[in-house]
Design an enzyme around this catalytic site. Structure first.
Site, PDB file in Angstrom:
ATOM      1  N   SER A   1       0.843  -1.190   0.000  1.00  0.00           N
ATOM      2  CA  SER A   1       0.000   0.000   0.000  1.00  0.00           C
ATOM      3  C   SER A   1       0.885   1.249   0.000  1.00  0.00           C
ATOM      4  CB  SER A   1      -0.971  -0.055   1.185  1.00  0.00           C
ATOM      5  OG  SER A   1      -2.001   0.890   1.048  1.00  0.00           O
TER       6      SER A   1
ATOM      7  N   GLU B   1      -9.206  -5.728  -4.236  1.00  0.00           N
ATOM      8  CA  GLU B   1      -8.634  -4.627  -3.446  1.00  0.00           C
ATOM      9  C   GLU B   1      -9.703  -3.865  -2.674  1.00  0.00           C
ATOM     10  OE1 GLU B   1      -5.550  -4.029  -2.902  1.00  0.00           O
ATOM     11  OE2 GLU B   1      -4.404  -4.947  -4.499  1.00  0.00           O
TER      12      GLU B   1
ATOM     13  N   HIS C   1      -7.587  -5.807   0.166  1.00  0.00           N
ATOM     14  CA  HIS C   1      -6.375  -4.999   0.265  1.00  0.00           C
ATOM     15  C   HIS C   1      -5.648  -5.300   1.569  1.00  0.00           C
ATOM     16  CE1 HIS C   1      -3.860  -1.564  -0.704  1.00  0.00           C
ATOM     17  NE2 HIS C   1      -4.068  -1.048   0.497  1.00  0.00           N
TER      18      HIS C   1
END
Length: 512
Positions: free
Chosen positions: A203, A326, A416
């Site tokens: 990320s 995600e 995610h």
């Protein structure tokens, strides 16, 4: 008698004492300072080198995580990683080392982990990010904390004026540079090879990896890089990076919101008060990554997308990829055609009409579908475009992956950040009802990552062959489902984004 891993080392900073893990095969050193505490007059300044100490430094517990607002108890990610119990302080510039070395002369490969959290939250010492699995595979593992949110990325004209580099707002990034420099200068004492360093992150940690490999400040300090679910060449990086002028304007907005008239006044406020104000302003402004790295002419001389297209980033091997679902909700959404078009015009310029045709933006339902899949599309496009540019530039290989394995316990799929427990082999620290298949997948991923850290190539004995990504053969390794290479082209929207950002047509705003 079995040899045990190092627990006492002598570095240029001084003697550091750690401890062994349960079977004495890994030495663990927690909470080592890599810079002076960024407090008082050092708040919103570049990190200053740590001063050598006398005697023995007891590296037996993790340093505090950076100032941030804590996750809500019971929220999705709090339940996943449960890092809220960790102490928090503005004095946060500490790192941790796991080493299997029994002698400082072993020269083992080194891996440096950069945590994510949107440049707002997170910690390198979170329970999921344990370095034991990599140390057991012959790698010296390092994690660290860096300044976040307004403490790490506040730019302001006054801060720019007092900087010898005429820059401001990249303090968190400069912390990362400083941590890497510390590793370069000190890791040999832990049995690590300072000429053999891999950085990896997820990320905003992956975005951090990208800024570091696009910065002149880290030349020669990084030999390989892994970007998980961010970074790459595309929209996420375009939205993250702003000019110094824009960052300064946001900094002025921030101080005005808090009712402060100057940086001098802001430096007198308590860290907790500033942190509370940041949490409030975050809800008011509702801007994705309000605080993030900026193009300051020092840490970053251009935006990362431009640097990569021009081939100015580090020529090293990369692993780049994302998860299947995600599913990250970002910012305010526009569902009518005109507001949606206006939103996209800033990104796609003269190619906006072509983009709207791909989306089918004359239908509110199709716009809604776009927003639902937005983040997954961005992640694929950015990773694939990065790999394409590596191939076009004749650079060292890039390896593309898709993590598609749905996690057990609910219907959130491959969300995610879901790969953390697999990458670090810390599934036992999670609440989910994992099975033998999950542990086998975790072992395979950790093997691929470890091989890459050692050689720049993820392949090894007993593993399905992972070929590098090329324009001629744009394939990815799937983790989950097939668990093998497959031709991965993404959705029509992600295909458009990939083509746009890798420069397949002159479509950028203001293009000649």
């Amino acid at each position: 008698m079995r040899e045990v891993a190092l627990t006492k080392v002598t570095t240029p900073c001084g003697v550091i004492v750690g401890c062994n893990d349960e079977d004495s095969q890994v030495g663990v050193f927690r909470g080592i300072p890599y810079a002076k505490p960024p407090v008082g007059e050092l708040r919103w300044r570049e990190p200053q080198p740590v001063e050598p100490w006398e005697g023995e430094y007891q590296a037996l517990k993790f340093g505090p995580m950076a100032m941030q607002f804590r996750q809500q108890e019971g929220s999705f990610y709090h339940r996943e990683w449960n890092a809220n119990r960790m102490p928090m302080s503005e004095d946060c510039l500490y790192l941790n080392v796991w080493t299997p070395a029994k002698d400082p002369e072993e020269k083992l490969p080194v891996a440096v982990w950069i945590h994510g959290g949107g440049f707002r939250t997170g910690s390198g010492s979170a329970p999921a990010f344990d370095g034991y699995a990599y140390a057991k595979r012959g790698i010296v593992f390092v994690s660290f904390n860096y300044r976040l949110n307004g403490f790490g990325f506040l730019a302001h004209p006054e801060l720019t004026a007092e900087s010898e580099h005429h820059s401001s707002g990249n303090y968190g990034m400069l912390d990362q540079v400083c941590a890497l420099r510390w590793v370069k200068e000190n890791i040999a004492a832990f049995g690590g090879d300072p000429q053999h360093i891999t950085i990896f992150g997820q990320s905003s940690g992956a975005m951090s990896v990208q800024t570091l490999v696009c910065s002149d400040l880290t030349r020669g300090n990084i030999q390989r890089a892994i970007m998980q679910s961010a970074g790459g060449l595309g929209i996420s990086v375009a939205r993250m990076t702003r000019t110094l002028e824009t960052a300064e304007q946001r900094g002025e907005e921030y101080l005005n919101y808090m009712g402060l008239s100057s940086i001098e006044e802001a430096r007198k406020m308590s860290a907790q008060w500033l942190c509370d104000q940041f949490a409030k302003s975050d809800a008011v402004y509702n801007v994705q990554m309000y605080f993030a790295p900026n193009v300051d002419g020092y840490a970053l001389k251009e935006d990362c997308n431009s640097i990569v297209r021009a081939g100015k980033h580090h020529d090293i091997p990369y692993i780049v990829g994302s998860t299947k679902n995600e599913n990250w909700k970002t910012g305010k959404k526009s569902f009518d055609y005109h507001s949606f078009r206006s939103n996209m015009q800033e990104l796609f310029g003269d190619a906006t009409d072509r983009f709207l045709e791909v989306v089918g933006a004359d239908s509110p339902e199709r716009i809604q579908e776009y927003w639902i899949n937005e983040f997954a599309d961005h992640m694929y496009a950015g990773a694939a475009a990065w790999c394409t540019m590596q191939d076009r530039l004749g650079r060292t290989p890039s390896y593309h992956y898709l993590f598609s394995h749905p996690l057990p316990g609910d219907d959130s799929g491959a969300f995610h950040g879901c790969e953390h427990g697999y990458v670090f082999q810390t599934l036992l620290r999670n609440w989910r009802p994992f099975t033998a298949r999950d542990y086998e997948l975790s072992n395979r991923i950790c093997d691929y990552w470890s091989n890459f850290m050692k050689t720049g190539n993820p392949n090894g004995e007993g593993l399905a062959e992972w070929t590098s990504y090329t324009e001629e053969s744009p394939c990815a390794m799937e983790f989950g489902g097939r668990n093998e290479m497959f031709p991965y082209s993404g959705s029509p929207v992600s295909q458009f984004e990939k083509a746009f950002f890798q420069g397949d047509f002159k479509a950028r705003k203001g293009a000649e």
